[in-house]
Write an enzyme that holds these catalytic residues in place. Structure first.
Site, PDB file in Angstrom:
ATOM      1  N   ASP A  70      48.645  32.394  34.926  1.00  0.00           N
ATOM      2  CA  ASP A  70      48.210  33.792  35.041  1.00  0.00           C
ATOM      3  C   ASP A  70      49.308  34.842  34.833  1.00  0.00           C
ATOM      4  O   ASP A  70      49.398  35.808  35.610  1.00  0.00           O
ATOM      5  CB  ASP A  70      47.541  34.023  36.402  1.00  0.00           C
ATOM      6  CG  ASP A  70      46.307  33.163  36.606  1.00  0.00           C
ATOM      7  OD1 ASP A  70      45.968  32.379  35.704  1.00  0.00           O
ATOM      8  OD2 ASP A  70      45.670  33.265  37.669  1.00  0.00           O
ATOM      9  N   LYS A 130      40.026  30.538  33.708  1.00  0.00           N
ATOM     10  CA  LYS A 130      39.461  30.219  35.016  1.00  0.00           C
ATOM     11  C   LYS A 130      38.891  31.470  35.672  1.00  0.00           C
ATOM     12  O   LYS A 130      39.228  32.592  35.288  1.00  0.00           O
ATOM     13  CB  LYS A 130      40.509  29.592  35.927  1.00  0.00           C
ATOM     14  CG  LYS A 130      41.644  30.533  36.245  1.00  0.00           C
ATOM     15  CD  LYS A 130      42.647  29.866  37.143  1.00  0.00           C
ATOM     16  CE  LYS A 130      43.720  30.839  37.555  1.00  0.00           C
ATOM     17  NZ  LYS A 130      43.262  31.963  38.386  1.00  0.00           N
ATOM     18  N   CYS A 142      47.089  31.362  43.102  1.00  0.00           N
ATOM     19  CA  CYS A 142      46.866  30.361  42.056  1.00  0.00           C
ATOM     20  C   CYS A 142      47.927  29.267  42.030  1.00  0.00           C
ATOM     21  O   CYS A 142      47.601  28.092  41.858  1.00  0.00           O
ATOM     22  CB  CYS A 142      46.744  31.035  40.697  1.00  0.00           C
ATOM     23  SG  CYS A 142      46.098  29.894  39.482  1.00  0.00           S
TER      24      CYS A 142
HETATM   25  C1  VGL Z   1      44.780  35.242  41.623  1.00  0.00           C
HETATM   26  C2  VGL Z   1      44.295  36.898  43.097  1.00  0.00           C
HETATM   27  C3  VGL Z   1      43.102  37.121  42.470  1.00  0.00           C
HETATM   28  C4  VGL Z   1      45.736  34.217  41.141  1.00  0.00           C
HETATM   29  C5  VGL Z   1      43.581  35.429  40.980  1.00  0.00           C
HETATM   30  O1  VGL Z   1      45.491  33.686  40.042  1.00  0.00           O
HETATM   31  O2  VGL Z   1      46.725  33.939  41.840  1.00  0.00           O
HETATM   32  N1  VGL Z   1      45.140  35.967  42.682  1.00  0.00           N
HETATM   33  N2  VGL Z   1      42.758  36.381  41.415  1.00  0.00           N
END
Ligand code: VGL
Ligand code: ZN
Length: 194
Positions: free
Chosen positions: A11, A97, A141
């Protein structure tokens, strides 16, 4: 050569960097370090995976629909794009995802490629046994991915100089790292690269 190690960049997207919808302070500072890991893995012809948080406009993940997060990483928007400084080779495997509107899903083990092939299956097919994990966010994540990887029987190295956390509560990232190490992950940093 039998492939056993792979790099996973989690991410590394605009919305998780300063100025983004869920901007993590200093998140952009890890991108050059991630690029160094990418270079090292590419040079050894080891596989490189990159996930993107990839949400529909309405999902229970968002505050507006019962979740805890501001709207972020909506599919095909600039916020969901990789940080512009990230240098992924064209051979990198891209995974998506967070598409299920009914669920929060943080782990890369819930990610799939565009054909719907799951991360775990791809790793098994490729003979990957050990994941080197970088990216965002340490306390979400990266944490969930690490625990899933260990549960699935993979070895995990956490790239401690290439992760950054949200820290909704102070100390969340440190606690996450402690938990990952306790579960069997090991720390790794650039100076350990051979
Ligand atoms: C994530 C917060 C919200 C992450 C994803 O990938 O860590 N954190 N959505
Ligand atoms: Zn998300």
């Amino acid at each position: 050569m039998k492939i056993s190690k792979a790099l996973l960049v989690v991410d590394a997207q605009n919305d998780f960097c300063p100025g983004g919808a869920l901007g993590i302070p200093q998140a952009d500072k890890i991108i050059p370090t991630i690029n160094k890991y990418i270079k090292a893995f590419a040079k050894k012809k080891l596989p490189i995976f990159a996930t993107r948080d990839w949400h529909p406009a309405r999902t229970k993940h968002f505050k507006d629909f019962g979740g805890i997060w501001p709207v972020h990483c909506i599919q095909n928007t600039p916020g969901a794009a990789f940080h512009p400084a990230l240098r992924l080779p064209k051979e990198a495997f891209l995974l998506y995802k967070g598409m299920d509107p009914q669920k929060d899903s943080y782990s890369a083990f819930h990610a799939q490629d565009l054909r719907g092939l799951e991360f775990d299956k791809i790793l098994k097919i490729m003979g990957v046994r050990e994941l080197y994990i970088a990216g965002l966010a340490t306390d979400y994540c990266v944490k969930f991915t690490t625990h899933d990887a260990l549960r699935h029987g993979f070895k995990v190295k956490i790239l401690v100089d290439a992760i950054q956390g949200v820290n909704l509560k102070a100390g969340d990232s440190e606690n996450a790292i402690r938990g990952m190490l306790k579960a069997g992950a090991k720390k790794f940093s650039l100076k350990m690269l051979k």
